[in-house]
Design a protein around this motif. Sequence first.
Motif, short mmCIF file in Angstrom:
data_model
loop_
_atom_site.label_atom_id
_atom_site.label_comp_id
_atom_site.label_asym_id
_atom_site.label_seq_id
_atom_site.Cartn_x
_atom_site.Cartn_y
_atom_site.Cartn_z
N GLN A 151 -26.68 0.23 -20.84
CA GLN A 151 -27.22 -1.16 -19.56
C GLN A 151 -29.02 -0.26 -19.86
O GLN A 151 -28.85 0.79 -19.63
CB GLN A 151 -26.78 -0.71 -18.64
CG GLN A 151 -26.52 -1.69 -17.93
CD GLN A 151 -25.34 -1.28 -16.99
OE1 GLN A 151 -24.60 0.07 -16.67
NE2 GLN A 151 -24.90 -1.79 -16.09
N THR A 193 -26.22 -2.07 0.40
CA THR A 193 -25.60 -3.42 0.43
C THR A 193 -27.02 -4.36 1.28
O THR A 193 -26.81 -4.72 2.34
CB THR A 193 -24.32 -3.53 1.58
OG1 THR A 193 -23.56 -3.00 1.62
CG2 THR A 193 -23.73 -5.04 1.91
N THR A 250 -28.32 8.60 -3.95
CA THR A 250 -28.30 8.26 -4.65
C THR A 250 -28.11 6.97 -6.58
O THR A 250 -27.41 7.09 -7.00
CB THR A 250 -28.55 6.34 -4.35
OG1 THR A 250 -27.79 6.65 -2.91
CG2 THR A 250 -27.11 5.57 -4.88
N THR A 279 -30.16 -1.31 -9.99
CA THR A 279 -29.67 -2.13 -8.92
C THR A 279 -28.66 -2.08 -8.77
O THR A 279 -27.66 -2.32 -7.49
CB THR A 279 -29.76 -3.52 -9.71
OG1 THR A 279 -31.44 -3.53 -9.95
CG2 THR A 279 -30.21 -4.61 -9.42
N ASN A 280 -27.18 -2.22 -9.69
CA ASN A 280 -25.76 -1.93 -8.87
C ASN A 280 -25.88 -0.78 -8.17
O ASN A 280 -25.24 -0.95 -7.95
CB ASN A 280 -25.59 -1.90 -10.75
CG ASN A 280 -25.45 -3.25 -11.09
OD1 ASN A 280 -25.39 -4.32 -10.41
ND2 ASN A 280 -24.45 -3.08 -12.74
N LYS A 281 -26.25 0.50 -8.23
CA LYS A 281 -25.97 1.85 -7.27
C LYS A 281 -26.70 1.36 -6.08
O LYS A 281 -25.86 1.66 -5.28
CB LYS A 281 -26.22 3.22 -8.14
CG LYS A 281 -25.76 3.49 -9.30
CD LYS A 281 -25.74 4.85 -9.74
CE LYS A 281 -25.45 5.58 -10.82
NZ LYS A 281 -25.84 6.88 -10.85
N ARG A 327 -27.01 -1.24 -4.92
CA ARG A 327 -26.74 -2.72 -4.31
C ARG A 327 -24.89 -2.05 -3.79
O ARG A 327 -24.92 -2.78 -2.97
CB ARG A 327 -25.81 -4.03 -5.39
CG ARG A 327 -27.07 -4.46 -5.25
CD ARG A 327 -26.87 -6.06 -6.18
NE ARG A 327 -28.30 -7.10 -5.92
CZ ARG A 327 -28.02 -7.20 -7.56
NH1 ARG A 327 -27.46 -7.00 -8.59
NH2 ARG A 327 -29.35 -8.15 -8.07
N GLU A 328 -24.59 -1.11 -4.34
CA GLU A 328 -23.30 -0.77 -3.81
C GLU A 328 -23.43 0.16 -2.68
O GLU A 328 -22.07 0.63 -1.60
CB GLU A 328 -22.49 -0.04 -5.26
CG GLU A 328 -22.02 -1.50 -5.99
CD GLU A 328 -21.68 0.48 -6.77
OE1 GLU A 328 -20.58 0.96 -7.21
OE2 GLU A 328 -20.65 -0.50 -8.19
N HIS A 354 -31.28 -1.70 -14.30
CA HIS A 354 -29.39 -2.72 -14.01
C HIS A 354 -29.02 -1.71 -13.75
O HIS A 354 -27.71 -2.51 -12.76
CB HIS A 354 -29.10 -3.11 -14.88
CG HIS A 354 -29.44 -4.41 -15.26
ND1 HIS A 354 -30.08 -4.50 -16.68
CD2 HIS A 354 -29.76 -5.39 -15.35
CE1 HIS A 354 -30.48 -5.76 -16.96
NE2 HIS A 354 -30.71 -7.01 -15.57
N ILE A 355 -29.09 -0.25 -14.43
CA ILE A 355 -27.91 0.76 -13.29
C ILE A 355 -28.44 0.95 -12.14
O ILE A 355 -27.68 0.73 -11.60
CB ILE A 355 -27.79 1.53 -14.23
CG1 ILE A 355 -27.34 1.79 -15.63
CG2 ILE A 355 -27.24 3.54 -13.56
CD1 ILE A 355 -27.64 2.55 -16.12
#
Length: 92
Positions: A5, A20, A71, A12-14, A16-17, A9-10
Amino acid sequence: MSTDQPVKHIITNKLREAFTPENLDVIDESHLHEGHSGHRPGGQTHFRVYIVSPAFKGKSLVERHRMINTTLAAELAGPVHALAIKAQAPGE
């Protein structure tokens, strides 16, 4: 961290989680740092983050950066050499 991955993307995902966000943009700027410290073939070493999240309301600039750095601690200890951050609360 999964090696299949992309780091972008990692990140971005972290984010977002964790936050928010109302708005999030993660930009891989590694190509701008070729020949400089921390650059590796294949990039994924230098990123710029623009994030707007209610989580930052009432927080200082330093507190916001610390929240993001915490994070992304695993990425900052590994593949990410540099992270530029612009973190805002909604309406700023």
